[in-house]
Design a protein around this motif. Sequence first.
Motif, short mmCIF file in Angstrom:
data_model
loop_
_atom_site.label_atom_id
_atom_site.label_comp_id
_atom_site.label_asym_id
_atom_site.label_seq_id
_atom_site.Cartn_x
_atom_site.Cartn_y
_atom_site.Cartn_z
N ILE A 286 0.84 -1.20 0.00
CA ILE A 286 0.00 0.00 0.00
C ILE A 286 0.87 1.25 0.00
CG2 ILE A 286 -1.69 1.33 1.33
CD1 ILE A 286 -2.74 -1.45 2.34
N ARG A 287 1.94 1.26 0.78
CA ARG A 287 2.87 2.39 0.79
C ARG A 287 3.49 2.62 -0.58
NH1 ARG A 287 4.36 4.46 5.71
NH2 ARG A 287 4.08 3.18 7.58
N ASP A 288 3.88 1.51 -1.25
CA ASP A 288 4.59 1.61 -2.52
C ASP A 288 3.67 1.97 -3.69
OD1 ASP A 288 6.89 0.93 -1.19
OD2 ASP A 288 6.85 -1.19 -1.80
N GLU A 289 2.51 1.31 -3.76
CA GLU A 289 1.65 1.43 -4.93
C GLU A 289 0.57 2.49 -4.79
OE1 GLU A 289 2.41 0.07 -7.60
OE2 GLU A 289 3.80 -1.52 -7.00
N ARG A 290 0.32 2.97 -3.59
CA ARG A 290 -0.66 4.02 -3.33
C ARG A 290 -2.05 3.70 -3.86
NH1 ARG A 290 1.32 5.97 0.66
NH2 ARG A 290 0.11 7.91 0.45
N PRO A 291 -2.58 2.52 -3.57
CA PRO A 291 -3.95 2.21 -4.00
C PRO A 291 -4.94 3.13 -3.29
CG PRO A 291 -3.22 0.59 -2.41
CD PRO A 291 -2.03 1.43 -2.73
N ALA A 310 1.90 -1.50 11.34
CA ALA A 310 0.62 -0.80 11.15
C ALA A 310 0.69 0.61 11.73
CB ALA A 310 -0.51 -1.59 11.79
N GLU A 311 1.46 1.49 11.09
CA GLU A 311 1.54 2.88 11.52
C GLU A 311 0.37 3.66 10.96
OE1 GLU A 311 5.29 3.92 9.94
OE2 GLU A 311 6.42 2.58 11.27
N ARG A 312 0.05 4.79 11.59
CA ARG A 312 -1.17 5.53 11.25
C ARG A 312 -1.20 5.98 9.79
NH1 ARG A 312 -5.57 7.78 13.40
NH2 ARG A 312 -6.37 9.69 12.44
N ASP A 313 -0.03 6.36 9.23
CA ASP A 313 -0.03 6.87 7.86
C ASP A 313 0.09 5.76 6.82
OD1 ASP A 313 2.56 6.10 8.30
OD2 ASP A 313 3.45 7.89 7.36
N ALA A 314 0.11 4.50 7.28
CA ALA A 314 0.36 3.39 6.36
C ALA A 314 -0.70 3.29 5.27
CB ALA A 314 0.44 2.07 7.13
N LEU A 315 -1.95 3.61 5.60
CA LEU A 315 -3.05 3.46 4.64
C LEU A 315 -3.56 4.81 4.14
CD1 LEU A 315 -2.96 0.60 5.95
CD2 LEU A 315 -5.41 0.50 5.64
N ALA A 316 -2.70 5.82 4.15
CA ALA A 316 -3.15 7.18 3.83
C ALA A 316 -3.77 7.29 2.45
CB ALA A 316 -1.98 8.15 3.96
N SER A 317 -3.26 6.54 1.49
CA SER A 317 -3.80 6.64 0.11
C SER A 317 -5.13 5.93 -0.03
CB SER A 317 -2.81 6.03 -0.89
OG SER A 317 -2.71 4.62 -0.72
#
Length: 553
Positions: A286-291, A310-317
Amino acid sequence: MGTYDERPWLPLYADGQPHDIEPEFTDALAMFRAAVGRNPDGDIIRYFDGRITLRELDELSDAFAVGLLDSGFSAGDRVALYLQNVPQFVIAMVGTWKAGGIAVSVNPMNRARELDLLLRDSGSKVLVCLEGLYRDVAAAVVDRTEVATVITTSELEYQARDDSRILGGIERIELPGTVDMAGLIDRFRGQRPPSVSFSPDDTAFLTYTSGTTGPPKGAMNTHGNVVFNSQAYRQWCGLGQDDVVLGVAPLFHITGLIAHVTLSLLLGAPLVLFCRFEPSMAIETIRDERPTFTVGSITVFIALMNAPNAERDALASLTKIWSGGAPIPPSTVTAFSAAFGQYIHNIYGLTETTSPSHGVPEGVEAPVDKASGALSVGVPIYNTVVRIVGDDGEDLPPGEIGEIVTTGPQVVAGYWNKPDETASAIPKGALHTGDVGYMDDRGWFYIVDRKKDQINAGGYKVWPREVEDVLYEHEAVREAAVVGVPDEYRGETVKAFVSLRPGRSVTAEELIAFAKERMAAYKYPRQVEFLDEIPKTVTGKLLRRELRTREQA
């Protein structure tokens, strides 16, 4: 987040008219061809460090189709896809359509008995199979079926990263008597099959029901079903060509087929695949591909919350998240939002509704019923009429609990070679889902449980979902499943199976007391058993039947 009443375009049925959409294509193949024409050099599949463009997928699937036809394949024949979430699944699916065939999705967790059943029932002439699955399972099965050609492939194709968490230990295998998929495509690459088109009533997939309540049945998802619900996802979830789809659901399952594969083909948007779900690697992806969008079972999001990275910004995208396939405890939605700042929208459907029939619209939070604590699964999507009926088949008013009956363009025509089951479950196109629920006075729907899972404790009806939702409120509980077990005094009593969060502890007595404080006396569990993992289908549905069988053994 808005509220339901603030969105007047929603299908409220107040005036008796649902909000409709018109199908843009007659079949799923035409949908794909349109995407190729719009943006041929855009990525359509991202697999670890590999990339496949729309133009390349068109060429690869052309070659696969020509190879099928060269082997004697005919229009209407079936191709079974016994694969993980790999690019070959999409290539073979589109190639099967180009050869005039029907794709049969097979759970890669199936063993010999289950694979034999599906191959025999579907009458598949071709099996596309991972090398390891052929060696370990299919080799002992295919000679007893109508399969004439076995095409094998590897998870190592179309990428070079070879992530050890997913692909560790996999090696290429020599398999005499099978056809190597890469070699087949190389042989026919550059050739095009004869043009083919389908009517909306032609079958695109056979997708087999999960078998949680009995033997799997092959639902005939038509091209019309597929096109309609692909469009429904696009418009309901506010998606476009600039979105990126994260493939966390298994592609063999109806959620993966529609919310991942055919939705991406409609949008012309990249589909991110990583073979099998592994939480820490998924977060890195998710970090790399920014889905931006995904649909998965709630167990996926529970696993992401408990991943070490599982850091807070991990799923930002990942701003557009829906969950379906298994009940969602409201406490989990709250915890996920607190962890990542993202809201999980509920969505509901079945294999027989070609994925969604209900959903929570983008930007709207689902209400929680005050009496039961249940989270709403949403409102009926476009062109869809849903009724709550009693045992006598008559419609029930808002607030009354009954069976959910669904009619709409996503409902399948029936079950493969099973006219009696079709007539029973889908009379005159109205799907009797077997799910029990109710509608509130604003049009929101709530699922109570499966009819067959109801517990009769001393004459009182207990729905496992309600007990499970209460147990999920305890900070130590990771997953919970509730079943009825024999009881000399009450006939049946409530038993909970529970797995705990890492590093947390609680006793059975403490959990029983926790539930007793929050539920009527006849509902709370009298027994609690701790398991490392709750048995589930690969799509995250609780296998309560397996737990009941354990108790009877």
